[in-house]
Design an enzyme around this catalytic site. Structure first.
Site, PDB file in Angstrom:
ATOM      1  N   ASP A  51       2.420  42.069 109.517  1.00 26.65           N
ATOM      2  CA  ASP A  51       1.315  41.550 110.309  1.00 26.65           C
ATOM      3  C   ASP A  51       0.959  40.115 109.914  1.00 26.65           C
ATOM      4  O   ASP A  51       1.470  39.566 108.934  1.00 26.65           O
ATOM      5  CB  ASP A  51       0.083  42.435 110.134  1.00 26.65           C
ATOM      6  CG  ASP A  51       0.246  43.787 110.818  1.00 26.65           C
ATOM      7  OD1 ASP A  51       1.089  43.891 111.723  1.00 26.65           O
ATOM      8  OD2 ASP A  51      -0.467  44.725 110.437  1.00 26.65           O
ATOM      9  N   TYR A 109       5.937  48.575  99.866  1.00 27.42           N
ATOM     10  CA  TYR A 109       4.942  47.509  99.924  1.00 27.42           C
ATOM     11  C   TYR A 109       4.151  47.488  98.626  1.00 27.42           C
ATOM     12  O   TYR A 109       3.961  48.524  97.981  1.00 27.42           O
ATOM     13  CB  TYR A 109       3.960  47.742 101.075  1.00 27.42           C
ATOM     14  CG  TYR A 109       4.473  47.357 102.439  1.00 27.42           C
ATOM     15  CD1 TYR A 109       4.237  46.089 102.968  1.00 27.42           C
ATOM     16  CD2 TYR A 109       5.188  48.270 103.211  1.00 27.42           C
ATOM     17  CE1 TYR A 109       4.689  45.745 104.230  1.00 27.42           C
ATOM     18  CE2 TYR A 109       5.648  47.931 104.480  1.00 27.42           C
ATOM     19  CZ  TYR A 109       5.392  46.666 104.980  1.00 27.42           C
ATOM     20  OH  TYR A 109       5.851  46.329 106.226  1.00 27.42           O
TER      21      TYR A 109
END
EC number: 5.4.99.12
Length: 265
Positions: A51, A109
């Protein structure tokens, strides 16, 4: 010929990885840089989206070219063109059916929180002036491994067909003045990691209990989760493929290169 590119980027000034009509994405910059060198149309496919403002130390993408590359020379030439916040690190030669997204079996992540105000980490960690209860956050994070449906941590009105993910790891650790959350799964929903982190921080700040956290997951109700943690602390750090994948793909690559022209001078 098909290639995988291992790239890394500082996502601060980009609207994520994906090509977008009215905003600058990392994919656009990479495609345009490759086109400048090779003067052919380029379409890269990433292992997944990141994002706006999110970073990647390991993003894998694939692309097709009508000629064979010289990997070391290509890395040198592309890095001279790419802006300083994007780097090409490695090139893998792969077979014609290899797919950066669909062949990946896991992604990892990290979310980084700075407990000490540090101007040099302003774009790479979320600053918290008070340390949250890390033990409670780890207790809540363990609950993630027992669920598959993560609708509660998905973006509203997304285009996702289903909300099932298999989470392999989820834990917090402290390194000096940093708190680092690591989460590994076969796939992630859009915005999922930041929503998970934001809700775990609510546990760490005493706003909700560990039991509440579990109930939020069970509810499959996005409105019950906390707000998303800021983008600057999030990094895509690893994309994994089956064992021996790149060795096998290299064999497939060289089985098809006879009579192919080279694109290098």
């Amino acid at each position: 010929m098909r290639y995988f590119l291992h790239i890394s980027y500082n996502g601060t000034r980009y609207n994520g990885w994906q090509l977008q009509p009215n905003a600058l994405g990392v994919q656009q910059v990479l495609n345009e840089s490759l086109q400048k060198i090779y003067q052919v149309g380029i379409n890269t496919i990433g292992s997944g989206r990141t994002d706006t403002g999110v970073h990647a130390s390991e993003q894998l993408v694939h692309l097709d070219l009508p000629f064979q590359l010289k990997p070391e020379e290509t890395i040198f030439r592309i890095n001279k063109i790419l802006p300083k916040d994007i780097a090409l690190n490695k090139i893998y030669e792969v077979g014609p059916e290899a797919h950066a997204r669909f062949d990946a079996i896991a992604r990892t992540y990290e979310y980084r929180i700075s407990l000490q105000k540090n101007p040099f980490l302003a774009d790479f960690a979320y600053y918290l002036s008070r340390k949250p209860d890390v033990d409670k956050m780890n207790e809540a994070a363990k609950l993630l491994l027992g669920f598959q449906d993560f609708t509660a941590f998905s973006k509203v009105k997304g285009d996702t067909k289903h909300y099932n993910c298999h989470i392999y790891e989820a834990f917090w650790k402290r390194e000096n003045d940093l708190l680092i959350f690591t989460i590994k799964a076969n796939r992630f929903l859009r915005g999922m990691v930041r929503l998970v982190v934001g809700t775990l921080l609510s546990v760490g700040k005493g706003r909700i209990s560990v039991t509440d956290f579990g109930n939020i997951i069970k509810s499959q109700d996005r409105s019950k989760a906390s707000g998303a943690a800021p983008a600057e602390g999030l990094f895509l750090t690893k994309v994994e493929y089956p064992e021996g994948y790149f060795e096998e793909q290299k064999k497939l690559f060289y089985s098809q290169i006879s009579n192919m022209p080279t694109g290098e001078s």
